[in-house]
Design a protein around this motif. Sequence first.
Motif, short mmCIF file in Angstrom:
data_model
loop_
_atom_site.label_atom_id
_atom_site.label_comp_id
_atom_site.label_asym_id
_atom_site.label_seq_id
_atom_site.Cartn_x
_atom_site.Cartn_y
_atom_site.Cartn_z
N ALA A 281 3.21 9.53 -13.69
CA ALA A 281 3.73 10.85 -14.03
C ALA A 281 4.06 10.89 -15.52
O ALA A 281 4.32 9.87 -16.15
N ASN A 282 4.07 12.09 -16.07
CA ASN A 282 4.38 12.31 -17.48
C ASN A 282 5.89 12.49 -17.62
O ASN A 282 6.47 13.41 -17.04
N HIS A 283 6.54 11.62 -18.41
CA HIS A 283 7.98 11.73 -18.65
C HIS A 283 8.24 12.08 -20.11
O HIS A 283 9.26 11.69 -20.66
N SER A 284 7.29 12.78 -20.74
CA SER A 284 7.38 13.30 -22.11
C SER A 284 6.86 12.28 -23.12
O SER A 284 6.52 11.14 -22.78
N TYR A 285 6.83 12.71 -24.37
CA TYR A 285 6.35 11.85 -25.45
C TYR A 285 7.46 10.94 -25.98
O TYR A 285 7.25 9.74 -26.18
N THR A 286 8.66 11.50 -26.21
CA THR A 286 9.73 10.70 -26.83
C THR A 286 11.05 10.77 -26.07
O THR A 286 12.04 10.20 -26.53
N HIS A 287 11.10 11.48 -24.94
CA HIS A 287 12.32 11.59 -24.12
C HIS A 287 13.45 12.34 -24.83
O HIS A 287 14.60 11.89 -24.86
N PRO A 288 13.16 13.53 -25.38
CA PRO A 288 14.23 14.33 -25.97
C PRO A 288 14.77 15.35 -24.97
O PRO A 288 14.30 15.43 -23.83
N ASP A 289 15.72 16.13 -25.41
CA ASP A 289 16.17 17.31 -24.67
C ASP A 289 15.19 18.43 -24.99
O ASP A 289 15.34 19.15 -25.98
N SER B 9 0.83 -1.22 0.00
CA SER B 9 0.00 0.00 0.00
C SER B 9 0.86 1.26 0.00
O SER B 9 0.52 2.25 0.64
N LEU B 10 1.95 1.21 -0.75
CA LEU B 10 2.85 2.36 -0.85
C LEU B 10 2.74 2.97 -2.25
O LEU B 10 3.07 2.32 -3.24
N PRO B 11 2.27 4.20 -2.36
CA PRO B 11 2.20 4.84 -3.67
C PRO B 11 3.58 5.31 -4.13
O PRO B 11 4.26 6.05 -3.44
N VAL B 12 4.00 4.84 -5.29
CA VAL B 12 5.27 5.23 -5.90
C VAL B 12 4.96 5.89 -7.23
O VAL B 12 3.96 5.56 -7.88
N GLY B 13 5.81 6.84 -7.65
CA GLY B 13 5.62 7.49 -8.94
C GLY B 13 6.29 6.71 -10.06
O GLY B 13 7.40 6.19 -9.90
N TRP B 14 5.62 6.63 -11.23
CA TRP B 14 6.16 5.93 -12.39
C TRP B 14 6.04 6.86 -13.59
O TRP B 14 4.93 7.15 -14.07
N GLY B 15 7.18 7.36 -14.07
CA GLY B 15 7.19 8.32 -15.17
C GLY B 15 7.17 7.63 -16.52
O GLY B 15 8.14 6.96 -16.91
N ILE B 16 6.09 7.78 -17.26
CA ILE B 16 5.92 7.06 -18.52
C ILE B 16 6.43 7.88 -19.70
O ILE B 16 6.28 9.09 -19.75
N ILE B 17 7.07 7.20 -20.65
CA ILE B 17 7.38 7.78 -21.96
C ILE B 17 6.22 7.40 -22.86
O ILE B 17 6.05 6.23 -23.22
N VAL B 18 5.41 8.36 -23.24
CA VAL B 18 4.11 8.08 -23.86
C VAL B 18 4.23 7.28 -25.15
O VAL B 18 3.48 6.32 -25.38
N SER B 19 5.17 7.65 -26.02
CA SER B 19 5.30 6.92 -27.29
C SER B 19 5.67 5.46 -27.05
O SER B 19 5.25 4.58 -27.81
N ARG B 20 6.43 5.16 -26.02
CA ARG B 20 6.82 3.77 -25.74
C ARG B 20 5.62 2.95 -25.25
O ARG B 20 5.57 1.74 -25.44
N CYS B 21 4.67 3.61 -24.58
CA CYS B 21 3.50 2.90 -24.09
C CYS B 21 2.56 2.49 -25.22
O CYS B 21 1.64 1.71 -25.01
N GLN B 22 2.79 3.01 -26.42
CA GLN B 22 1.97 2.65 -27.57
C GLN B 22 2.41 1.34 -28.21
O GLN B 22 1.67 0.76 -29.02
N ARG B 23 3.59 0.85 -27.83
CA ARG B 23 4.07 -0.38 -28.44
C ARG B 23 3.32 -1.59 -27.87
O ARG B 23 2.68 -1.52 -26.82
N LEU B 24 3.43 -2.72 -28.55
CA LEU B 24 2.75 -3.94 -28.17
C LEU B 24 3.74 -4.94 -27.57
O LEU B 24 4.94 -4.84 -27.77
N GLY B 25 3.21 -5.90 -26.83
CA GLY B 25 4.03 -6.97 -26.29
C GLY B 25 4.02 -7.08 -24.78
O GLY B 25 4.70 -7.94 -24.22
N PHE B 26 3.25 -6.26 -24.08
CA PHE B 26 3.24 -6.31 -22.63
C PHE B 26 2.67 -7.64 -22.13
O PHE B 26 1.51 -7.97 -22.38
#
Length: 399
Positions: free
Chosen positions: A223-231, A180-197
């Motif tokens: 959390a939002n870690h951007s769309y493609t992880h650029p600078d 019951s511990l909430p932890v933050g998970w920063g997603i790279i949105v474009s990577r979440c669109q891939r298949l295979g999970f």
Amino acid sequence: MMGIQKTWIWLAAAMLLSALPLACGDDSARTPTGSDSNNNNSGDNNNNPWDNNNNSGDNNNNSGDNNNNSGDNNNNSGDNNNNNSENNNNSGNNNNDNPDIGIPPDPDSKVMNIQEQLNNGAISVDGTMVMPTPTSAVEVEGTTDWRYGSRAAYSIVHDDICDYQMTGTEEGWKLARDRSLPVGWGIIVSRCQRLGFGDPAGTNTTPYWNLVKDMQAGGQEIANHSYTHPDIRGLSQCAKCTSVDHCNEVCPSAMRDIGGDLVSYDISVLNNASANQVNVELIDSGADTKAESGIDLNFYVFPLDVADDNMFQILKGQNYWGARGGDRDMVGTLNSWDVDLNDPLADFRITFDAYNEDTKWASRHMDKGADQMLSEYLNAAVRDGKWALRELHSIRPSC
């Protein structure tokens, strides 16, 4: 009634989080420059204004920085796990790089008792749980800096969720859920669109959005870690460059071809493409996450830990609660509830501590050596009554 200072409740796991052997993560050890090693845009960015996946050569050649640094990522196991002997059974033989979840420990009776009192309406006054006295008059019975009257707050955010390079997080996040511990998970949105999970080897049918939705349903914070992880700061500067020489100096690899040349030498075209990509990273990333998962993102984690005030202001306009970012030589600090009211970004620009054994980017809390930096950062938060935010990445079963 209790006067409570506004805090980022979604991240604060209070001090219980110090007992969790979640990760041997690192800061990404990437360098925020215009070099080709800045981005992991290996072909996932469908919204990139340049339909050239030839960045893959640049993006994948940084595996030495991001993937093969298991020593950097994992050597903090002693710090995170020494106080939880029951958690150390996660180190079993796991050929799939996924930790053995095991059986969660029995709940701490003292913690459960306090939680029951809180559920019944009790508040903490000077460390003692009391029931508020009903009254028609406005009356302050106690104040607290942190939730539940805690002395300090400690949060963890794992970056790069859904990325190809991540290991252990697809199952390891359940360690936090089961406690019951909430932890933050920063997603790279474009990577979440891939298949295979979760699919058997050789099949790719299940989207990684299912992982994100499972985490959120399990009480975790996304959390939002951007769309493609650029600078993104480099993109912002590229959107304003005024000459070829200037653009060559500031434009990041997202605006370059596989050979490192600018994708266009027409300055106006380059400016517009960079500005559009900034919007993709800061705005479209949240909108697409909402469309795909139903999750409203309210915290942003800047890739490469670089940002400028304009980017923070854009996120405030998108109703984010806060954002983690800043040059790496500024990390290693604690956040306070007592913010500078003269700075409009003081309660929005969140500082953090990045774990890495490379002394160039290592934590500032190394007085007792690199193997003690995790616990020292936590101790500093308790001592000063502030909020410690830690950046991590993968979860290794060897921890």
